[in-house]
Scaffold this motif. Sequence first.
Motif, mmCIF file in Angstrom:
data_model
loop_
_atom_site.group_PDB
_atom_site.id
_atom_site.type_symbol
_atom_site.label_atom_id
_atom_site.label_comp_id
_atom_site.label_asym_id
_atom_site.label_seq_id
_atom_site.Cartn_x
_atom_site.Cartn_y
_atom_site.Cartn_z
ATOM 1 N N LYS A 1 0.822 -1.235 0.000
ATOM 2 C CA LYS A 1 0.000 0.000 0.000
ATOM 3 C C LYS A 1 0.848 1.274 0.000
ATOM 4 O O LYS A 1 0.575 2.211 0.744
ATOM 5 N N GLN A 2 1.890 1.255 -0.828
ATOM 6 C CA GLN A 2 2.809 2.396 -0.909
ATOM 7 C C GLN A 2 2.681 3.126 -2.228
ATOM 8 O O GLN A 2 2.923 4.307 -2.320
ATOM 9 N N GLY A 3 2.477 2.336 -3.317
ATOM 10 C CA GLY A 3 2.477 2.925 -4.651
ATOM 11 C C GLY A 3 1.820 1.962 -5.625
ATOM 12 O O GLY A 3 0.901 1.241 -5.247
ATOM 13 N N ARG A 4 2.331 1.930 -6.861
ATOM 14 C CA ARG A 4 1.655 1.112 -7.867
ATOM 15 C C ARG A 4 2.552 0.056 -8.501
ATOM 16 O O ARG A 4 2.129 -0.679 -9.393
ATOM 17 N N ALA A 5 3.806 -0.025 -8.071
ATOM 18 C CA ALA A 5 4.728 -0.975 -8.699
ATOM 19 C C ALA A 5 4.541 -2.380 -8.134
ATOM 20 O O ALA A 5 4.046 -2.562 -7.030
ATOM 21 N N GLU A 6 4.917 -3.379 -8.935
ATOM 22 C CA GLU A 6 4.883 -4.750 -8.425
ATOM 23 C C GLU A 6 6.014 -5.586 -8.987
ATOM 24 O O GLU A 6 6.674 -5.197 -9.967
ATOM 25 N N ALA A 7 6.271 -6.716 -8.369
ATOM 26 C CA ALA A 7 7.301 -7.635 -8.835
ATOM 27 C C ALA A 7 7.026 -9.000 -8.236
ATOM 28 O O ALA A 7 6.362 -9.108 -7.207
ATOM 29 N N GLN A 8 7.515 -10.034 -8.914
ATOM 30 C CA GLN A 8 7.338 -11.361 -8.347
ATOM 31 C C GLN A 8 8.640 -12.158 -8.399
ATOM 32 O O GLN A 8 9.548 -11.860 -9.162
ATOM 33 N N TYR A 9 8.695 -13.152 -7.561
ATOM 34 C CA TYR A 9 9.870 -13.992 -7.428
ATOM 35 C C TYR A 9 9.355 -15.411 -7.248
ATOM 36 O O TYR A 9 8.373 -15.630 -6.553
ATOM 37 N N LEU A 10 10.007 -16.373 -7.899
ATOM 38 C CA LEU A 10 9.613 -17.773 -7.727
ATOM 39 C C LEU A 10 10.578 -18.454 -6.768
ATOM 40 O O LEU A 10 11.791 -18.325 -6.899
ATOM 41 N N THR A 11 10.023 -19.223 -5.831
ATOM 42 C CA THR A 11 10.887 -19.945 -4.895
ATOM 43 C C THR A 11 10.284 -21.316 -4.608
ATOM 44 O O THR A 11 9.231 -21.668 -5.140
ATOM 45 N N CYS A 12 10.981 -22.095 -3.814
ATOM 46 C CA CYS A 12 10.480 -23.416 -3.447
ATOM 47 C C CYS A 12 10.672 -23.600 -1.954
ATOM 48 O O CYS A 12 11.250 -22.747 -1.290
ATOM 49 N N ASP A 13 10.185 -24.693 -1.415
ATOM 50 C CA ASP A 13 10.373 -24.942 0.002
ATOM 51 C C ASP A 13 11.749 -25.555 0.265
ATOM 52 O O ASP A 13 12.451 -25.965 -0.661
ATOM 53 N N LEU A 14 12.119 -25.600 1.523
ATOM 54 C CA LEU A 14 13.395 -26.195 1.932
ATOM 55 C C LEU A 14 13.068 -27.463 2.707
ATOM 56 O O LEU A 14 12.453 -27.400 3.765
ATOM 57 N N SER A 15 13.476 -28.596 2.149
ATOM 58 C CA SER A 15 13.080 -29.875 2.727
ATOM 59 C C SER A 15 14.292 -30.651 3.217
ATOM 60 O O SER A 15 15.433 -30.263 2.992
ATOM 61 N N TYR A 16 14.034 -31.776 3.868
ATOM 62 C CA TYR A 16 15.127 -32.663 4.284
ATOM 63 C C TYR A 16 15.988 -33.031 3.089
ATOM 64 O O TYR A 16 17.200 -33.143 3.180
ATOM 65 N N ASP A 17 15.329 -33.249 1.943
ATOM 66 C CA ASP A 17 16.057 -33.739 0.776
ATOM 67 C C ASP A 17 17.056 -32.723 0.241
ATOM 68 O O ASP A 17 18.075 -33.102 -0.319
ATOM 69 N N TYR A 18 16.782 -31.418 0.411
ATOM 70 C CA TYR A 18 17.781 -30.435 -0.011
ATOM 71 C C TYR A 18 19.079 -30.678 0.758
ATOM 72 O O TYR A 18 20.171 -30.694 0.186
ATOM 73 N N VAL A 19 18.933 -30.870 2.063
ATOM 74 C CA VAL A 19 20.119 -31.106 2.893
ATOM 75 C C VAL A 19 20.794 -32.409 2.467
ATOM 76 O O VAL A 19 22.012 -32.470 2.289
ATOM 77 N N LYS A 20 19.986 -33.435 2.259
ATOM 78 C CA LYS A 20 20.541 -34.749 1.872
ATOM 79 C C LYS A 20 21.335 -34.642 0.567
ATOM 80 O O LYS A 20 22.480 -35.078 0.482
ATOM 81 N N ILE A 21 20.716 -34.014 -0.454
ATOM 82 C CA ILE A 21 21.363 -33.913 -1.759
ATOM 83 C C ILE A 21 22.676 -33.142 -1.658
ATOM 84 O O ILE A 21 23.665 -33.493 -2.277
#
Lengths: 388, 388
Positions: A362-382
Amino acid sequence: MPEGFSFSAVASGIKKEALDLGLIYAEKPVQGAGVFTSNLVKAAPVLLAQGLLAKRNAFRAILVNSGCANACTGEEGLNDAQEISSYLAQKLNCLPEEILPASTGVIGERLPKEKIIEAIPPLIEGLSPDKYQDFAKAIMTTDAFPKIASRQIEISGEKINILGIAKGAGMIAPNMATMLAFLLTDTSLAQDKIYKILKDTVDKTFNRITVDGDTSTNDTVYLLASGYKKKIEDRNIDSFKKALYEVCYELASFIVKDGEGATKLVKIKIINAENENRAVKIAQTVANSLLVKTAFFGEDPNWGRFLAAMGRAGINFDPNKVDIYINEIKIVENGLGTGKESENRAHLEMKKPNFVVTIDLKQGRAEAQYLTCDLSYDYVKINAEYRT
Amino acid sequence: MPEGFSFSAVASGIKKEALDLGLIYAEKPVQGAGVFTSNLVKAAPVLLAQGLLAKRNAFRAILVNSGCANACTGEEGLNDAQEISSYLAQKLNCLPEEILPASTGVIGERLPKEKIIEAIPPLIEGLSPDKYQDFAKAIMTTDAFPKIASRQIEISGEKINILGIAKGAGMIAPNMATMLAFLLTDTSLAQDKIYKILKDTVDKTFNRITVDGDTSTNDTVYLLASGYKKKIEDRNIDSFKKALYEVCYELASFIVKDGEGATKLVKIKIINAENENRAVKIAQTVANSLLVKTAFFGEDPNWGRFLAAMGRAGINFDPNKVDIYINEIKIVENGLGTGKESENRAHLEMKKPNFVVTIDLKQGRAEAQYLTCDLSYDYVKINAEYRT
């Protein structure tokens, strides 16, 4: 499929999991542009390609190897890449400077040059316009699936094709590495615009994704334009840009979806920001927060973590004005939680494999997006496995 | 133990795991200073304390609760904190402005004000100079052990004591949260110096540690000086600063050692940098890299990841000059790996619970260090659990 290109792939025994050399070949010289990693530590193929692109704009081939990044290999690594290009150029009957290299794999090890050179004749023999899927598989490292996207647009009655092929699953994977993307089209573009179009598109797609916040030494995006179809005129440039954006966005989503150990693809959308740069910075900080990413894995609408991550982005905003949504469910209004019932509904939304976190500043009219994923046990394992 | 202070702790039933209210009481008004989170989103106790410290420099008590952060609670959260301070002040026969608050716990929930107020009379009854260990336990959330450090120095024949008590295990833990530290001494300091001494010490200790790169809304460090012993004169200030640094460094190491799921405490030491700020920035980027932290967990001297993290720190350096050591083992010389044998020896060093990664930039004479821990399955487990 874009006209004017052939593909090939062979296994040269560098790695066991997949094929490991991929070739894109253009019948005649084609326009080329490249965007590379912002990491100060750059792999030999990146340094070589940056030198080539600074001097010329017509190319005949892209040679990619997986299994070895040829990064942190010094002068010898550069020589290795150059020798391989020279050999390939001789066999393709073109100049070594017309070949764009790309590598992905372990950092700090020399390329197995002889093995690659031995594999080049069968690689050339295998060239075919239909083999783009083989190419997509050859460049995979820790990727779980090949990544291909395409669009066809019609401009002044002519059909123009864009094909994109990418690899990537972690910014720097354990043994393997890097995000690579190859974009091919059968139109051509004004020479003074091609780099800018590619750069802008990369900035809004591949540069707005994160798996682990790390940046590879080898990240590379190439765009080749064969010119079989009519050149894109200025008045039609937006249609082309839109199609190129869509191809890149789709490939970028595939990379995050295939994030090492990831079980969720999450879009972080900042709306009503003062300007786009600030929106990007906030989206990026939220997208990279370990506590946000583990909350996604736990399907927990733990909005305090979102606000806390936003607060350390280095951007000024009023926390007491912020609204936050999980899909359509409002969980924060003017900086305060909206209660257990909406959190429970948000928790159900987070059980889905894809969802959107919308943050209204609620500051102005600009926008942006970013794609991300979750952090799971398997990230650590890999990533924690010892390399040997 | 520093003279002039008493401690107390009680369970008010806010959380089950530990006691949850801690009180530090000074018999007469004492000098006070505070350093707080840099997060734009600040909890009510932080906002309240910043207001008090801007106006006065003498205090009587610190009241800490664990279980609820009182963050993102708006105007009502501020009122809650103020009402509790007023009640405590009335019982202690001092001004509400003489009480410094601190909270740690879940973000976005209101303080259980009545329960806290009910617990205040027994808290006051229990006050004793010996109960600092009870206090240290009361402020724990996901902490595995209470964190206490102390030093005694002799200045002009007089013994001066510094006692430090801290809590913290993740920058923002799952249900719980935050890094808090309370430093007490029985000397006094020049009023115009006390804040700067505290700030400088915090910047070199608590601000150079990372568990997950997240910054809490509640981080607070207080220093209280009772003045029972002679005031520290300017010519002795360095002895005091050194002792305070040691107490803070020890507490900071405890916090990283107790990092959620951590199995290794690692010091990242940048040497021969152009200046200290640049050294800090590089150390920080390496210390926060997920790929570096998972490599620590995997005991893998994967130096390509160290170099790649350094390369995205936004600081200029020459990758071809960098040397990297694990303890005494040199694994990188002038940007190139030193071979499998030294990697195997480094792997053995990394099996130890503590080790040092030294990075020599060969640029100048500045240095800086950062404490970090590995990223394990348990970090994900602790942080991915749904809050309810």
